[in-house]
Design a protein around this motif. Sequence first.
Motif, mmCIF file in Angstrom:
data_model
loop_
_atom_site.group_PDB
_atom_site.id
_atom_site.type_symbol
_atom_site.label_atom_id
_atom_site.label_comp_id
_atom_site.label_asym_id
_atom_site.label_seq_id
_atom_site.Cartn_x
_atom_site.Cartn_y
_atom_site.Cartn_z
ATOM 1 N N GLY A 138 51.967 4.312 -21.939
ATOM 2 C CA GLY A 138 50.910 3.840 -21.047
ATOM 3 C C GLY A 138 49.976 4.925 -20.567
ATOM 4 O O GLY A 138 49.065 4.657 -19.785
ATOM 5 N N ARG A 139 50.183 6.130 -20.992
ATOM 6 C CA ARG A 139 49.403 7.253 -20.428
ATOM 7 C C ARG A 139 48.415 7.841 -21.430
ATOM 8 O O ARG A 139 47.817 8.872 -21.169
ATOM 9 N N THR A 140 48.235 7.179 -22.547
ATOM 10 C CA THR A 140 47.273 7.688 -23.532
ATOM 11 C C THR A 140 45.858 7.647 -22.962
ATOM 12 O O THR A 140 45.077 8.586 -23.143
ATOM 13 N N VAL A 141 45.550 6.572 -22.260
ATOM 14 C CA VAL A 141 44.199 6.460 -21.698
ATOM 15 C C VAL A 141 43.892 7.596 -20.727
ATOM 16 O O VAL A 141 42.862 8.253 -20.859
ATOM 17 N N PRO A 142 44.743 7.882 -19.742
ATOM 18 C CA PRO A 142 44.383 9.001 -18.862
ATOM 19 C C PRO A 142 44.355 10.356 -19.562
ATOM 20 O O PRO A 142 43.506 11.184 -19.240
ATOM 21 N N VAL A 143 45.239 10.598 -20.530
ATOM 22 C CA VAL A 143 45.192 11.904 -21.204
ATOM 23 C C VAL A 143 43.866 12.058 -21.951
ATOM 24 O O VAL A 143 43.177 13.071 -21.829
ATOM 25 N N ILE A 144 43.479 11.030 -22.675
ATOM 26 C CA ILE A 144 42.217 11.109 -23.419
ATOM 27 C C ILE A 144 41.016 11.112 -22.463
ATOM 28 O O ILE A 144 40.017 11.799 -22.693
ATOM 29 N N THR A 145 41.135 10.381 -21.360
ATOM 30 C CA THR A 145 40.069 10.411 -20.340
ATOM 31 C C THR A 145 39.891 11.823 -19.821
ATOM 32 O O THR A 145 38.771 12.329 -19.713
ATOM 33 N N GLY A 146 40.995 12.476 -19.490
ATOM 34 C CA GLY A 146 40.930 13.840 -18.962
ATOM 35 C C GLY A 146 40.326 14.784 -19.970
ATOM 36 O O GLY A 146 39.502 15.643 -19.633
ATOM 37 N N LEU A 147 40.711 14.628 -21.213
ATOM 38 C CA LEU A 147 40.201 15.455 -22.298
ATOM 39 C C LEU A 147 38.703 15.271 -22.449
ATOM 40 O O LEU A 147 37.936 16.231 -22.540
ATOM 41 N N LYS A 148 38.262 14.029 -22.471
ATOM 42 C CA LYS A 148 36.848 13.700 -22.667
ATOM 43 C C LYS A 148 36.009 14.196 -21.506
ATOM 44 O O LYS A 148 34.898 14.686 -21.671
ATOM 45 N N ARG A 149 36.581 14.072 -20.300
ATOM 46 C CA ARG A 149 35.845 14.533 -19.127
ATOM 47 C C ARG A 149 35.702 16.055 -19.163
ATOM 48 O O ARG A 149 34.729 16.616 -18.697
ATOM 49 N N ALA A 150 36.704 16.726 -19.713
ATOM 50 C CA ALA A 150 36.666 18.189 -19.763
ATOM 51 C C ALA A 150 35.777 18.672 -20.906
ATOM 52 O O ALA A 150 35.120 19.697 -20.797
ATOM 53 N N ASN A 151 35.773 17.952 -22.025
ATOM 54 C CA ASN A 151 34.968 18.337 -23.177
ATOM 55 C C ASN A 151 34.282 17.099 -23.752
ATOM 56 O O ASN A 151 34.800 16.460 -24.666
ATOM 57 N N PRO A 152 33.133 16.743 -23.206
ATOM 58 C CA PRO A 152 32.449 15.505 -23.603
ATOM 59 C C PRO A 152 31.989 15.471 -25.065
ATOM 60 O O PRO A 152 31.613 14.408 -25.550
ATOM 61 N N ASP A 153 32.034 16.616 -25.755
ATOM 62 C CA ASP A 153 31.626 16.593 -27.170
ATOM 63 C C ASP A 153 32.681 15.958 -28.067
ATOM 64 O O ASP A 153 32.397 15.602 -29.210
ATOM 65 N N LEU A 154 33.912 15.859 -27.572
ATOM 66 C CA LEU A 154 34.973 15.268 -28.376
ATOM 67 C C LEU A 154 34.823 13.756 -28.431
ATOM 68 O O LEU A 154 34.229 13.144 -27.552
ATOM 69 N N ILE A 155 35.378 13.160 -29.488
ATOM 70 C CA ILE A 155 35.445 11.699 -29.577
ATOM 71 C C ILE A 155 36.897 11.340 -29.281
ATOM 72 O O ILE A 155 37.804 11.678 -30.053
ATOM 73 N N GLY A 156 37.121 10.691 -28.171
ATOM 74 C CA GLY A 156 38.487 10.382 -27.755
ATOM 75 C C GLY A 156 38.892 8.988 -28.201
ATOM 76 O O GLY A 156 38.221 8.011 -27.883
#
Lengths: 258, 370, 216
Positions: free
Chosen positions: A80-98
Motif C-alpha cells: 500500500g505504500r508504493t504511491v507515497p514512495v513514488i510521490t516522494g520521489l517525483k516531488r524530489a525529482n520532477p524530471d522522473l516518470i513515476g
Amino acid sequence: MVDEGAKLVNIQPVMPKCWRADTKPHRFCPGCGHGLVLKALGEAVDDLDIAGRVVFGADIGCSLLAWDLFNLDSVQTHHGRTVPVITGLKRANPDLIGICYMGDGGGYAIGAQHLVGSAARGEKITVILVNNTQYGMTGGQMAPTTMPGQKTETSPFGRDPATTGAPMQGPEMVASITGEGAYVARGTVFNVRQLKGFIKKALANQMAGRGYSFVEALSLCPTNWRTDAAATWNMVNEVMPRYFKVGELKVPGETGGR
Amino acid sequence: MAGKPIEGEKRVFMTGNEVVAYGALAAEADIMYGYPITPQNEIMHYWTRMVPKYGKRFLQTEDELSAGFTTIGGVMAGKKAFTATAGPGNVLMQEPMSMAEAMRLPTVSIVQQRGGPSTATVIYSQQEVILTTMGGNGEGLRVVYSTATHQELFDYTIKAFNTAWKYRFPTFVLGDGYQAKMRESLTLYDPAGRGIELVPPQPLLGAPGVPGVDRPPAQYRNTYSMEEELAEVLAKNIADYEAVSGEISEWEESGTEGADLVIVAHGVVSRAAKLAARELRGEGIRIGYFRPVTLRPLPAARIRELAARAGSFLVVESSYGQFTRLLKEAAYGAAARMIPLFKPGVGVTAEEIVARARELLSWSMRGQSS
Amino acid sequence: MEAYVGEYAAGKSEVAVNRALDLAGEGRLVTLVDLDIVEPCYTLRPIKHLLEERGVCVLAWETRQTVGLGEAGTVLRADARWALRREGDVVLDIGYGVEGSKTLDLLEGARTEENLRVLAVLNVSRPMTATVEDLVEHVRGMMPVHGLVNNTHLGDETTPEVVQAGAGVVEGAARLLGLPVVATTAVAEVAARLGPRDACGHPVRALTRFMPRAFW
C-alpha cells in the motif's frame, strides 16, 4: 539458405525492449494477467522512449514479482505504500516518470488513504492498478473488488454485499476526486491493444505535467479463481464487466463521460 | 531568493522546533515531508515559510505512514529529505522506518516525544525511546541522537544528515515536547564556517543514463525468498553497523573517576542530572554523571567500564524504564546496580535527583541496601 | 484597550501579562484575555490564579478545564468573544498564526472599536525578525497595527547592549512604517541599567518574568 529447423528453435517471444531478458521467464502463474498488463506497459514505455526517466514502483502482492522484470530503475515497497514512495520521489525529482504498480489491496484497501490523498492533490504520477477481484499472493482472500456471491478464502459462502458492501469502483472514485488535468481509465487484458492505449495516454499525461493518471486493468487469476482457460476468459470478459465498466472515465480536455 | 540562510554566526533566541527547521536549512536539506501532530508542528510552520525564500520543497502528506514513505522516495531520488513526528505519529512511522532500515536508506527524522501511550498528552515524555531506537520489525540498525539543548538540536540536526548519508542508516534526532516549545538562546552558524563538511546526497533511483543500456538498472527490494538470503543481507548490515558503532556513538560524563554512585540520564533530563551532580560534588561528595548522546548505537563499551567500577547507577528518566532497559543490556554482567528514578511523562527537577541521591548515599553509608 | 500581536515566541504573553499587572497596580480595573488558538502551550492558563490574586481579571482556560490541551482543547471561550464590551481596561494576548492579527476578527467589535490599539511585539534576536526589512514585512502582514514594542532579548543572556541594538532596528522599521515605538521592554535587572529611556528615546518598561511558570 536458412535451416528451417534452426529458425524455429531460435524463435524468442517478442518482449518489450525495456524488459530485462535475464530475469525471464518471469515468475507469474501460467494464465496470470500481470504478464499481459506489464507487456502493455513495457510497449508503452518503448513507444514513448522514456526508459531513461522511469522509476517503477511495485507493491506487495503479485505485483512484487515485477520488481526486476524491467530494465528500469525499480523499487519494491511495503504493502500500500508504493504511491507515497513514488510521490516522494517525483516531488524530489520532477524530471522522473513515476509509475506505481499495484493490485486491488495495495490500491483500494491498505493503500486507499494514499490513493485518495495523492489523487486529491493531483500528484503527477501514474498509477496502474491490477484488478483480479481477490488477493492473489496470499492465497485468495476477499478484496474490495470481490464481486457479490464470489467465493474467496475470507468469503467462503460468497461475498454478501449487505454486510461487506459492493465491489469498489476505483476509477470512478479517482475520477470524482481529481481535478481537470487527470486521466482516468479502466482497461482489460481481454483487449490489450486498448489497455496499452490507455496506459500510453496515462503516461503522456504525466509527461505533459497535466495531472494525476490512473488506469485500472481488469485481469486474470485462474490460480485462485480455480478456472480453466475458457472459464478464465469468461470471468474477465462476461462477469467482471457487469460490475466494472471498461473505458475512459476522464480525459483532460474532454468533458462528459465515456 | 536569498543566498545562504545563515551567514557567519549569530546568537539568537528561539524555540526548539524552529531550531530544527534552521538546522535542516543549514544542512542544505532539500525537502521536508510531514504531517501535523503536536508538539512538532512549528517545524513545518517554519519550513513552509522558508520554502519560497530558499528554494526548498515541502509536502504535507495524508498521514505519517505517507510522510515516512515519501521521505524514502525523496532520499532515493537523491535529495536530502527529512520528516518529523511525535507520539502516535511515531508509532505509524515505524512502518516506513522498517523499510528504511532494511534498505539502508539515509532518512532523517526528528521526533519530539510526548506523553504515551496513545494520545495521552501532547506535552512531554521520554517514552518513545524504545519506539525510536527499536520500533521496527528488525534489529534497530538506526542512529538515534538524544538532544538536551537548543544548541544540540541545531548541531545534531546538521549532523543527522551527514551521519545518514555517510553511513546509510536511518537517523533520528530524539527531542521532546519541552525542547520543542521551550525558548532559549543558541548560536546559529554556517557549518562551513566551522569546518563542517556536508556529505553530498546521491540518487539511488533515476540516476543519469538508460538502464540496461548505459548502466545496469537500479532495482531495490526488501522481500526475499529464502531465510538464507535474508540472513546474508542482515549479516552484512549488522557487520557494517557494528564496524561504525564506535565512531558514531557519543556521550558526556564528569566526575566518574572513583565515584561510587553515577547519575545517568539522557536528553533534556540530563540537564537536571548534571546540575544535581554538580551540586552534590560542590559538597565534596564523589558522585559521577554520565549521559549517552547516542541511544543507538549506545556507547556500550564505556557503559560497561563504568558499570564495572561504580557501585550504582541512579538512572533518571521520564519513562517507566525504557532507557534503563538499554543500559542494562549494555552493562549486563557488570557489578553496578541500576536504581530507578522513573517519572513517566513528567519532568524531573535537579532537586528531586539530589534528594534521591542523598537518600541512596545515606543508606549506603549506613550499609543498608535501597 | 490593547491587543498584543506578533511572531511566534516574540514575547507577546510576557508583555501582555506585565502590562495588565502594571495597570492593576495603578488601581485600574483590568481584564487580561488569552487568545492563543494555534498551539497553546505557553500561555496564561497556568498562572491564572497568581494574576487574579494581584487584581487582574483573567479570561483563560485553566489547563485542567481543557480536554487534552493542544490535542482537542483549542477552544475559544465564549466570554472572550465579548471582551471588548467589558468595563475597564482590556489587554488581549493574541497568539501567533499565519494571519496574525486576524484573530481579532473573532472579537465582537474589534474592527470598529476606536479605542483598541494593536501593538506588535518584536524581538530582533529571532532570525525571522532580525533586520529592518524583516520587521517591516512582518508588521505589514499584520496590519492594522498602531504601535511597536521593542522586546529584544536573549533570555538569560540579555544585556543592555542587546536591548539597545534591538531598539535601533525597531526604530528603523518604525520610521519606514510610520508607526510609533510605544515602549522597550526588558526584565527588571536589565531595565534598571537601561534607565527610563533607551538610546532611541523610547520609554523603558520593566518586566517580571512569569511565562516560565506558565509552560503548558
